[in-house]
Design an enzyme around this catalytic site. Structure first.
Site, mmCIF file in Angstrom:
data_model
loop_
_atom_site.group_PDB
_atom_site.id
_atom_site.type_symbol
_atom_site.label_atom_id
_atom_site.label_comp_id
_atom_site.label_asym_id
_atom_site.label_seq_id
_atom_site.Cartn_x
_atom_site.Cartn_y
_atom_site.Cartn_z
ATOM 1 N N ASP A 74 0.852 -1.190 0.000
ATOM 2 C CA ASP A 74 0.000 0.000 0.000
ATOM 3 C C ASP A 74 0.889 1.241 0.000
ATOM 4 O O ASP A 74 2.096 1.144 0.160
ATOM 5 C CB ASP A 74 -0.945 0.006 1.214
ATOM 6 C CG ASP A 74 -0.255 -0.484 2.467
ATOM 7 O OD1 ASP A 74 0.939 -0.157 2.642
ATOM 8 O OD2 ASP A 74 -0.892 -1.190 3.272
ATOM 9 N N ASP A 76 1.580 4.960 1.644
ATOM 10 C CA ASP A 76 1.292 5.859 2.760
ATOM 11 C C ASP A 76 1.877 7.234 2.475
ATOM 12 O O ASP A 76 2.998 7.355 1.970
ATOM 13 C CB ASP A 76 1.916 5.316 4.060
ATOM 14 C CG ASP A 76 1.262 4.006 4.478
ATOM 15 O OD1 ASP A 76 0.079 3.791 4.132
ATOM 16 O OD2 ASP A 76 1.925 3.185 5.142
ATOM 17 N N ASP A 153 10.702 3.300 12.933
ATOM 18 C CA ASP A 153 11.471 2.204 13.518
ATOM 19 C C ASP A 153 12.845 1.987 12.872
ATOM 20 O O ASP A 153 13.877 2.117 13.521
ATOM 21 C CB ASP A 153 10.642 0.900 13.552
ATOM 22 C CG ASP A 153 9.903 0.608 12.258
ATOM 23 O OD1 ASP A 153 10.139 1.298 11.256
ATOM 24 O OD2 ASP A 153 9.099 -0.341 12.247
#
Ligand code: ATP
Ligand code: MG
Length: 457
Positions: A74, A76, A153
């Site tokens: 997807d 983002d 992260d």
């Protein structure tokens, strides 16, 4: 380039500003991401935000995957527009989330997630709270791109594709790590794991999925900090576990999770069966189940999460059923109670919706019915709504020493042949294993002591 008036003027030479802040900006000619690889809906969102005067970037997994030449799952988007401002710019937009508000822009089945830059909140009003172990509790603060980046992260997950000039903005050395095929946390590994222990399992997921090496400094703390996963809400761990095992690399992921001592915090009863030295069947059985999962995903077939979980928990259910039977419970109740016990212990670690538990119970309890095929029984079992999953489960057992392979072969054939041949197969059973002539059961002899007692009364 024009300088839009609303809502705030955008710095014309953004790249220089970002470089001043310590970012490296890779121009279009210095990377391989082309707009042709980007979803047209994501491009629409990016261009619209840009024309409204906002900053707009692709970020996270999609940039990482595009750099690797893979098709992203997807797209983002990250922006300095607030969710409300995004909503004003798009009719097909909904704001979601309580803890952190996000905008979802809908295009038929595709959803483009638009997140406002998050800030560290350190200068804010104490909205970034941590608990005793250093875990982030609340994080509800908007910020700027240079703040947003350090909350992410891994370095390779923190690259921003800028729609203004098609450059990639890299604050954390993500491009170098990309080139070196290296997964590395941003910042001090121990602090980042303490903030969010789920990052330990994400590290394994990405290392396997991308075939990246793990940065040694990020590896060592895991052995000591793995136990922090025990504090993560069980619903979140379930979601992460599904991503781990249902992305096509389950076998390798499983091995690596066990290596780092992480698997035990996801499925403790499975870990217990795997560690029992006497019996290597659980290991074979689970390994085979994971292998089949990867194979099915590779073939584009669907996967039911409950099936894999039911294989993880099978050995525990069997052991508990045996204990219950030994304690005098009738077979079917022994199994039902065992299933309840094992499921209620598991949902404390990874909690799943009720229907998953129901489906697992059905698969487990149908296992004992495969060997009774006489009369209408085989037909009844075949017509059971959960037959297919139960059959697949039984085949797995037969391939790993838990069931007679001939029984599995019989059921495979039974599904393939015509109705009349099915009938013959069932009749044939009686010929090869003639049914014993039914005798009326004599009442069970009472133990001698009791007989004597009665005689003496
Ligand atoms: P995938 O392709 O598997 O979805 P992804 O990188 O898009 O991989 P997501 O879980 O969708 O992973 O997260 C999107 C982005 O959000 C990540 O790339 C990362 O930048 C950030 N992120 C997600 N989870 C965390 C976390 N626990 N801590 C910090 N940043 C995170
Ligand atoms: Mg993603």
């Amino acid at each position: 380039m024009t300088t839009p008036a609303v809502p705030e003027p955008v710095v014309t030479d953004l790249a220089s500003l970002q470089e001043e802040q310590g970012a490296t900006v890779y121009t279009r000619s210095e990377h391989n991401i082309s707009r042709q690889q980007i979803s047209k809906h994501a491009l629409k969102v990016l261009y619209r935000l840009k024309s409204e005067g906002y900053e707009a970037y692709l970020v996270g997994g999609c940039v990482r995957d595009l750099l690797l030449g893979r098709e992203p799952k997807d797209f983002d988007v990250s922006t300095n527009a607030t969710p409300e401002q995004v909503k004003q710019a798009f009719r097909n937009c909904r704001i979601i989330g309580k803890r952190f508000r996000l905008a979802h822009v809908f295009f038929g089945r595709e959803i483009i997630e638009v997140a406002t830059f998050r800030g560290s909140g350190e200068q804010g009003k104490g909205q970034r709270k941590i608990d005793q172990e250093g875990r982030l509790l609340h994080d509800n603060h908007y910020g700027t791109i240079d703040e947003d980046v350090i909350r992410r992260d891994f370095t390779v997950n923190a690259l921003y594709y800028n729609i203004r000039d098609f450059s990639i903005v890299d604050y954390v050395g993500g491009m170098d790590d990309h080139r070196a095929s290296m997964i590395r946390l941003i910042g001090d590994p121990e602090t980042r794991y303490r903030e969010d222990p789920v990052r330990m399992i994400r590290l394994v997921r990405f290392a396997v999925k991308l075939s990246f090496k793990i940065n040694p400094a990020c590896e060592q703390p895991i052995f000591e900090l793995a136990e922090l996963l025990a504090n993560i809400p069980a619903a979140r761990l379930h979601d992460e576990a599904l991503k781990l095992f249902l992305s096509g690399y389950a076998v390798e992921t499983f091995e690596m999770l066990r290596h780092y001592g992480l698997f035990q915090y996801l499925y403790p009863s499975a870990e217990q069966s795997l560690s029992s030295e006497a019996d290597h069947f659980p290991k074979l059985f689970i390994a085979k189940a994971l292998e089949n999962t990867d194979k099915r995903i590779g073939e584009g077939k669907s996967i039911a999460p409950y099936f894999l979980i039911s294989t993880f928990l099978w050995d525990a259910v069997k052991t508990q059923t045996d204990e219950n039977t030994a304690a005098g419970l009738p077979d079917s109740i022994a199994m039902q109670q065992a299933a309840s016990l094992v499921i209620s212990a598991q949902v404390k670690h990874t909690s799943f919706p009720k229907h998953i538990g129901v489906a697992m119970r059905e698969v487990w309890s149908l296992q004992s019915r495969f060997s009774s095929r006489n009369g209408a029984r085989a037909f009844r079992l075949l017509g059971h709504p959960r037959f297919r999953a139960a059959y697949d489960f039984m085949v797995l057992r037969s391939e790993t020493g838990g069931e007679d392979p001939e029984l599995a072969a019989w059921w495979t054939r039974f599904q393939e042949v015509s109705e009349s041949e099915k009938q013959e197969m069932v009749t044939g059973l009686n010929r090869t294993h003639p049914r014993k002539r039914r005798r009326r059961r004599k009442p069970k002899a009472k133990p001698a002591a009791e007989q004597n007692k009665q005689a003496n009364d």
